[in-house]
Scaffold this motif. Sequence first.
Motif, mmCIF file in Angstrom:
data_model
loop_
_atom_site.group_PDB
_atom_site.id
_atom_site.type_symbol
_atom_site.label_atom_id
_atom_site.label_comp_id
_atom_site.label_asym_id
_atom_site.label_seq_id
_atom_site.Cartn_x
_atom_site.Cartn_y
_atom_site.Cartn_z
ATOM 1 N N ASP A 112 0.736 -1.234 0.046
ATOM 2 C CA ASP A 112 0.143 -0.038 0.151
ATOM 3 C C ASP A 112 0.902 1.336 -0.199
ATOM 4 O O ASP A 112 1.891 1.387 0.609
ATOM 5 C CB ASP A 112 -1.070 0.011 1.200
ATOM 6 C CG ASP A 112 -2.367 -0.951 1.114
ATOM 7 O OD1 ASP A 112 -2.314 -1.304 0.063
ATOM 8 O OD2 ASP A 112 -2.788 -1.035 2.276
ATOM 9 N N ASP A 113 0.348 2.314 -0.698
ATOM 10 C CA ASP A 113 0.969 3.645 -0.742
ATOM 11 C C ASP A 113 2.176 3.655 -1.394
ATOM 12 O O ASP A 113 2.882 4.723 -1.567
ATOM 13 C CB ASP A 113 1.165 4.193 0.572
ATOM 14 C CG ASP A 113 -0.164 4.605 1.330
ATOM 15 O OD1 ASP A 113 -0.957 5.171 0.550
ATOM 16 O OD2 ASP A 113 -0.412 4.248 2.544
ATOM 17 N N THR A 138 -3.576 3.206 1.811
ATOM 18 C CA THR A 138 -4.016 2.507 2.792
ATOM 19 C C THR A 138 -5.379 2.287 3.428
ATOM 20 O O THR A 138 -5.591 1.733 4.165
ATOM 21 C CB THR A 138 -3.051 2.964 4.186
ATOM 22 O OG1 THR A 138 -3.251 4.335 4.157
ATOM 23 C CG2 THR A 138 -1.612 2.446 3.917
ATOM 24 N N ASN A 139 -6.036 3.366 2.926
ATOM 25 C CA ASN A 139 -7.405 3.285 3.367
ATOM 26 C C ASN A 139 -8.398 2.493 2.288
ATOM 27 O O ASN A 139 -9.416 2.636 2.248
ATOM 28 C CB ASN A 139 -8.068 4.797 3.057
ATOM 29 C CG ASN A 139 -7.729 5.600 1.725
ATOM 30 O OD1 ASN A 139 -7.375 4.794 0.843
ATOM 31 N ND2 ASN A 139 -7.943 6.681 1.702
#
Length: 128
Positions: free
Chosen positions: A3-4, A21-22
Motif C-alpha cells: 500500500d501507498d 492504505t484506506n
Amino acid sequence: MPDDVKLKLGDDNDLEIYNATNSNSVIKKTTTGGLFLLNDSTTYIQGTFGEDIARFIKDGANQFYYDGNLKLSTTSTGSTVSGSLKIDSDYPRIFLTDSNNNSDYSIINNDGNFAIYDDTNTSYRLTI
C-alpha cells in the motif's frame, strides 16, 4: 507492491497508480493536461459483482445507474430520466427551448404556484 507505493510513469513521473492504505485505489495525474480513457467500444464503470455504475457507449448514449438501475441516459435527441428529477433553487425553472435555440416557454415554481410563462411575450399563460 505494498500500500501507498506509487507506480510512477512518464518523463516527469506525472502519472501515479497506487493502492492507498484506506483501501482506495488511485490513478492520479499530477501535472496539467488531461487524463483520457480511450476505447473503441463501450467503456464501463462497475461496482462489486459487475453492477453497472456508468456506461459510455461509443457514438451513442452515456448511461448512469443507481443501485444497478438505469436513471439517466443521453440520446440522439436529448436525455431520458427514469424516476424523479429534483430541481433545487430559490426560483426553480425549466426552459423549453426549440430547435432555433429560442426559449419560448418556461415552467416555473413561482412562490409555490405552478406557472407556464411565455418568454417570447413576457407574460404568464397559466398559473395554478
